[in-house]
Design a protein around this motif. Structure first.
Motif, PDB file in Angstrom:
ATOM      1  N   GLU A  76      31.600  30.938  53.349  1.00 51.03           N
ATOM      2  CA  GLU A  76      30.687  29.810  53.453  1.00 51.03           C
ATOM      3  C   GLU A  76      30.023  29.512  52.113  1.00 51.03           C
ATOM      4  OE1 GLU A  76      26.493  31.310  55.017  1.00 51.03           O
ATOM      5  OE2 GLU A  76      28.116  31.964  56.333  1.00 51.03           O
ATOM      6  N   PRO A  77      29.519  28.293  51.955  1.00 54.64           N
ATOM      7  CA  PRO A  77      28.788  27.963  50.727  1.00 54.64           C
ATOM      8  C   PRO A  77      27.473  28.733  50.673  1.00 54.64           C
ATOM      9  CG  PRO A  77      29.478  25.965  51.891  1.00 54.64           C
ATOM     10  CD  PRO A  77      29.713  27.128  52.812  1.00 54.64           C
ATOM     11  N   ASN A  78      27.379  29.676  49.762  1.00 59.03           N
ATOM     12  CA  ASN A  78      26.132  30.408  49.531  1.00 59.03           C
ATOM     13  C   ASN A  78      26.164  30.996  48.133  1.00 59.03           C
ATOM     14  OD1 ASN A  78      27.476  32.954  49.621  1.00 59.03           O
ATOM     15  ND2 ASN A  78      27.240  33.044  51.846  1.00 59.03           N
ATOM     16  N   ASP A  79      25.042  31.562  47.706  1.00 52.45           N
ATOM     17  CA  ASP A  79      24.942  32.088  46.344  1.00 52.45           C
ATOM     18  C   ASP A  79      25.965  33.201  46.088  1.00 52.45           C
ATOM     19  OD1 ASP A  79      22.833  30.309  46.149  1.00 52.45           O
ATOM     20  OD2 ASP A  79      21.290  31.849  45.918  1.00 52.45           O
ATOM     21  N   LEU A  80      26.195  34.078  47.061  1.00 55.75           N
ATOM     22  CA  LEU A  80      27.130  35.192  46.863  1.00 55.75           C
ATOM     23  C   LEU A  80      28.568  34.718  46.675  1.00 55.75           C
ATOM     24  CD1 LEU A  80      25.820  37.804  49.453  1.00 55.75           C
ATOM     25  CD2 LEU A  80      25.600  37.881  46.968  1.00 55.75           C
ATOM     26  N   ASN A  81      28.954  33.651  47.355  1.00 57.67           N
ATOM     27  CA  ASN A  81      30.327  33.175  47.274  1.00 57.67           C
ATOM     28  C   ASN A  81      30.585  32.250  46.089  1.00 57.67           C
ATOM     29  OD1 ASN A  81      31.190  34.622  49.508  1.00 57.67           O
ATOM     30  ND2 ASN A  81      30.673  32.984  50.922  1.00 57.67           N
ATOM     31  N   ALA A  82      29.538  31.804  45.413  1.00 57.98           N
ATOM     32  CA  ALA A  82      29.710  30.983  44.216  1.00 57.98           C
ATOM     33  C   ALA A  82      30.394  31.814  43.124  1.00 57.98           C
ATOM     34  CB  ALA A  82      28.352  30.477  43.730  1.00 57.98           C
ATOM     35  N   HIS A  83      31.126  31.161  42.255  1.00 57.35           N
ATOM     36  CA  HIS A  83      31.747  31.830  41.107  1.00 57.35           C
ATOM     37  C   HIS A  83      30.726  31.850  39.976  1.00 57.35           C
ATOM     38  CE1 HIS A  83      36.147  30.824  42.325  1.00 57.35           C
ATOM     39  NE2 HIS A  83      35.364  30.827  43.397  1.00 57.35           N
ATOM     40  N   PRO A  84      30.838  32.736  39.014  1.00 56.58           N
ATOM     41  CA  PRO A  84      31.827  33.777  38.759  1.00 56.58           C
ATOM     42  C   PRO A  84      31.660  34.982  39.677  1.00 56.58           C
ATOM     43  CG  PRO A  84      30.662  33.160  36.722  1.00 56.58           C
ATOM     44  CD  PRO A  84      29.936  32.544  37.861  1.00 56.58           C
ATOM     45  N   HIS A  85      32.756  35.729  39.800  1.00 51.77           N
ATOM     46  CA  HIS A  85      32.761  36.989  40.539  1.00 51.77           C
ATOM     47  C   HIS A  85      33.016  38.115  39.555  1.00 51.77           C
ATOM     48  CE1 HIS A  85      32.447  35.074  44.385  1.00 51.77           C
ATOM     49  NE2 HIS A  85      33.392  34.239  44.022  1.00 51.77           N
ATOM     50  N   THR A  86      32.439  39.277  39.844  1.00 48.14           N
ATOM     51  CA  THR A  86      32.568  40.413  38.929  1.00 48.14           C
ATOM     52  C   THR A  86      33.271  41.588  39.596  1.00 48.14           C
ATOM     53  OG1 THR A  86      30.383  41.238  39.548  1.00 48.14           O
ATOM     54  CG2 THR A  86      30.486  39.776  37.623  1.00 48.14           C
ATOM     55  N   ASP A  87      33.725  42.497  38.750  1.00 49.23           N
ATOM     56  CA  ASP A  87      34.320  43.742  39.227  1.00 49.23           C
ATOM     57  C   ASP A  87      33.201  44.691  39.648  1.00 49.23           C
ATOM     58  OD1 ASP A  87      33.446  44.189  36.508  1.00 49.23           O
ATOM     59  OD2 ASP A  87      34.730  45.949  36.446  1.00 49.23           O
ATOM     60  N   CYS A  88      33.572  45.898  40.032  1.00 53.60           N
ATOM     61  CA  CYS A  88      32.582  46.880  40.504  1.00 53.60           C
ATOM     62  C   CYS A  88      31.527  47.203  39.456  1.00 53.60           C
ATOM     63  CB  CYS A  88      33.286  48.168  40.938  1.00 53.60           C
ATOM     64  SG  CYS A  88      34.320  47.965  42.398  1.00 53.60           S
ATOM     65  N   SER A  89      31.929  47.269  38.205  1.00 53.20           N
ATOM     66  CA  SER A  89      31.003  47.659  37.145  1.00 53.20           C
ATOM     67  C   SER A  89      30.191  46.493  36.603  1.00 53.20           C
ATOM     68  CB  SER A  89      31.780  48.294  35.989  1.00 53.20           C
ATOM     69  OG  SER A  89      32.578  47.307  35.345  1.00 53.20           O
ATOM     70  N   GLY A  90      30.580  45.260  36.932  1.00 49.70           N
ATOM     71  CA  GLY A  90      29.904  44.095  36.383  1.00 49.70           C
ATOM     72  C   GLY A  90      30.301  43.797  34.954  1.00 49.70           C
ATOM     73  N   ARG A  91      31.391  44.399  34.476  1.00 46.49           N
ATOM     74  CA  ARG A  91      31.827  44.207  33.101  1.00 46.49           C
ATOM     75  C   ARG A  91      32.970  43.198  32.968  1.00 46.49           C
ATOM     76  NH1 ARG A  91      29.945  47.202  29.284  1.00 46.49           N
ATOM     77  NH2 ARG A  91      31.873  47.167  28.101  1.00 46.49           N
ATOM     78  N   ILE A  92      33.482  42.709  34.081  1.00 47.95           N
ATOM     79  CA  ILE A  92      34.521  41.679  34.067  1.00 47.95           C
ATOM     80  C   ILE A  92      34.044  40.568  34.992  1.00 47.95           C
ATOM     81  CG2 ILE A  92      36.905  41.109  34.693  1.00 47.95           C
ATOM     82  CD1 ILE A  92      37.599  44.065  34.108  1.00 47.95           C
ATOM     83  N   ALA A  93      34.030  39.330  34.499  1.00 52.72           N
ATOM     84  CA  ALA A  93      33.626  38.177  35.306  1.00 52.72           C
ATOM     85  C   ALA A  93      34.784  37.190  35.346  1.00 52.72           C
ATOM     86  CB  ALA A  93      32.385  37.517  34.713  1.00 52.72           C
ATOM     87  N   VAL A  94      35.018  36.612  36.525  1.00 55.28           N
ATOM     88  CA  VAL A  94      36.162  35.738  36.733  1.00 55.28           C
ATOM     89  C   VAL A  94      35.734  34.447  37.421  1.00 55.28           C
ATOM     90  CG1 VAL A  94      38.364  35.509  37.967  1.00 55.28           C
ATOM     91  CG2 VAL A  94      37.724  37.705  36.990  1.00 55.28           C
ATOM     92  N   VAL A  95      36.284  33.331  36.959  1.00 55.65           N
ATOM     93  CA  VAL A  95      36.262  32.083  37.709  1.00 55.65           C
ATOM     94  C   VAL A  95      37.712  31.697  37.933  1.00 55.65           C
ATOM     95  CG1 VAL A  95      34.040  31.330  36.798  1.00 55.65           C
ATOM     96  CG2 VAL A  95      36.133  30.543  35.697  1.00 55.65           C
ATOM     97  N   HIS A  96      37.956  30.994  39.034  1.00 54.09           N
ATOM     98  CA  HIS A  96      39.333  30.672  39.417  1.00 54.09           C
ATOM     99  C   HIS A  96      39.356  29.280  40.021  1.00 54.09           C
ATOM    100  CE1 HIS A  96      42.429  30.870  42.744  1.00 54.09           C
ATOM    101  NE2 HIS A  96      43.162  31.024  41.667  1.00 54.09           N
ATOM    102  N   ASN A  97      40.196  28.437  39.496  1.00 52.48           N
ATOM    103  CA  ASN A  97      40.388  27.089  40.011  1.00 52.48           C
ATOM    104  C   ASN A  97      41.845  26.894  40.354  1.00 52.48           C
ATOM    105  OD1 ASN A  97      38.034  25.672  40.160  1.00 52.48           O
ATOM    106  ND2 ASN A  97      38.197  24.747  38.154  1.00 52.48           N
ATOM    107  N   GLY A  98      42.101  26.096  41.345  1.00 49.78           N
ATOM    108  CA  GLY A  98      43.443  25.600  41.488  1.00 49.78           C
ATOM    109  C   GLY A  98      44.279  26.143  42.606  1.00 49.78           C
ATOM    110  N   GLY A  99      43.750  26.811  43.556  1.00 47.57           N
ATOM    111  CA  GLY A  99      44.587  27.207  44.665  1.00 47.57           C
ATOM    112  C   GLY A  99      44.063  28.419  45.395  1.00 47.57           C
ATOM    113  N   VAL A 100      44.621  28.609  46.549  1.00 45.15           N
ATOM    114  CA  VAL A 100      44.262  29.723  47.420  1.00 45.15           C
ATOM    115  C   VAL A 100      45.157  30.909  47.084  1.00 45.15           C
ATOM    116  CG1 VAL A 100      44.307  30.469  49.834  1.00 45.15           C
ATOM    117  CG2 VAL A 100      43.495  28.182  49.242  1.00 45.15           C
ATOM    118  N   ILE A 101      44.595  32.090  47.083  1.00 46.36           N
ATOM    119  CA  ILE A 101      45.374  33.314  46.897  1.00 46.36           C
ATOM    120  C   ILE A 101      45.816  33.754  48.284  1.00 46.36           C
ATOM    121  CG2 ILE A 101      45.334  35.687  46.063  1.00 46.36           C
ATOM    122  CD1 ILE A 101      43.073  34.703  44.135  1.00 46.36           C
TER     123      ILE A 101
END
Length: 180
Positions: free
Chosen positions: A66-91
């Motif tokens: 659902e649309p909420n702050d947690l589901n907004a991008h960027p997303h991080t790994d467990c350590s918070g040292r890698i951040a990702v945004v993704h556009n363009g399709g469903v995995i």
């Protein structure tokens, strides 16, 4: 400081409508993330605390979660040292990948398909960020990853047209103990 520039860039996309949330991540001595549901103009002041000099931003139309702050991008790994945004399709296989990653000790904070990318890159990362991105995203639509400068800067990967569904490669089981 990059937040004002990133916010200005995201605001230029608002005319296209339909976005339910936005977020930015900046990189200085560490990755700092700000994510917010709603219009950029209504939430931009919250990004003022970010201090990094390099960053990424994203506007989202909800496809998973659902649309909420947690589901907004960027997303991080467990350590918070890698951040990702993704556009363009469903995995397509994100559910299977998420289950496998959780079994190996990864903790997810969102309901999105995109978050699996950050965790898979984390598993593939051995000091070469671009190699980790390429090992994770061989068939995936466009994505962008940031990492603190002391660990190699940033990497981007885009290999397929944006509208094709993607299946991501699963990482090998980690040799290190699961995260707690």
């Amino acid at each position: 400081m990059q937040p004002p520039i990133l916010i200005q860039g995201l605001k230029r996309l608002e005319y296209r409508g339909g976005y339910d949330s936005f977020g930015i991540a900046t990189v200085g001595s560490a990755i700092e993330v700000y994510k917010k549901t709603g219009r950029i103009s209504d939430g931009e002041a919250g990004a003022a605390h970010l201090t990094g000099s390099t960053g990424i931003g994203h506007t989202r139309w909800a496809t998973h979660g659902e649309p909420n702050d947690l589901n907004a991008h960027p997303h991080t790994d467990c350590s918070g040292r890698i951040a990702v945004v993704h556009n363009g399709g469903v995995i397509e296989n994100y559910g299977e990948l998420k289950r496998q990653l959780e079994e190996r000790g990864h903790t997810f904070r969102s309901e999105t398909d995109t978050e699996v990318i950050a965790h898979l890159i984390e598993e593939h990362y051995d000091g070469d960020l671009l190699a980790a991105v390429n090992a994770t995203l061989p068939p995936a639509p466009g994505g962008l990853v940031c990492r603190p400068r002391d660990r190699g800067g940033y990497a981007a990967n885009r290999r397929r047209p944006r509208r094709e569904p993607a299946r991501l490669a699963s990482g090998m089981p980690r040799s290190s103990p699961p995260r707690t």
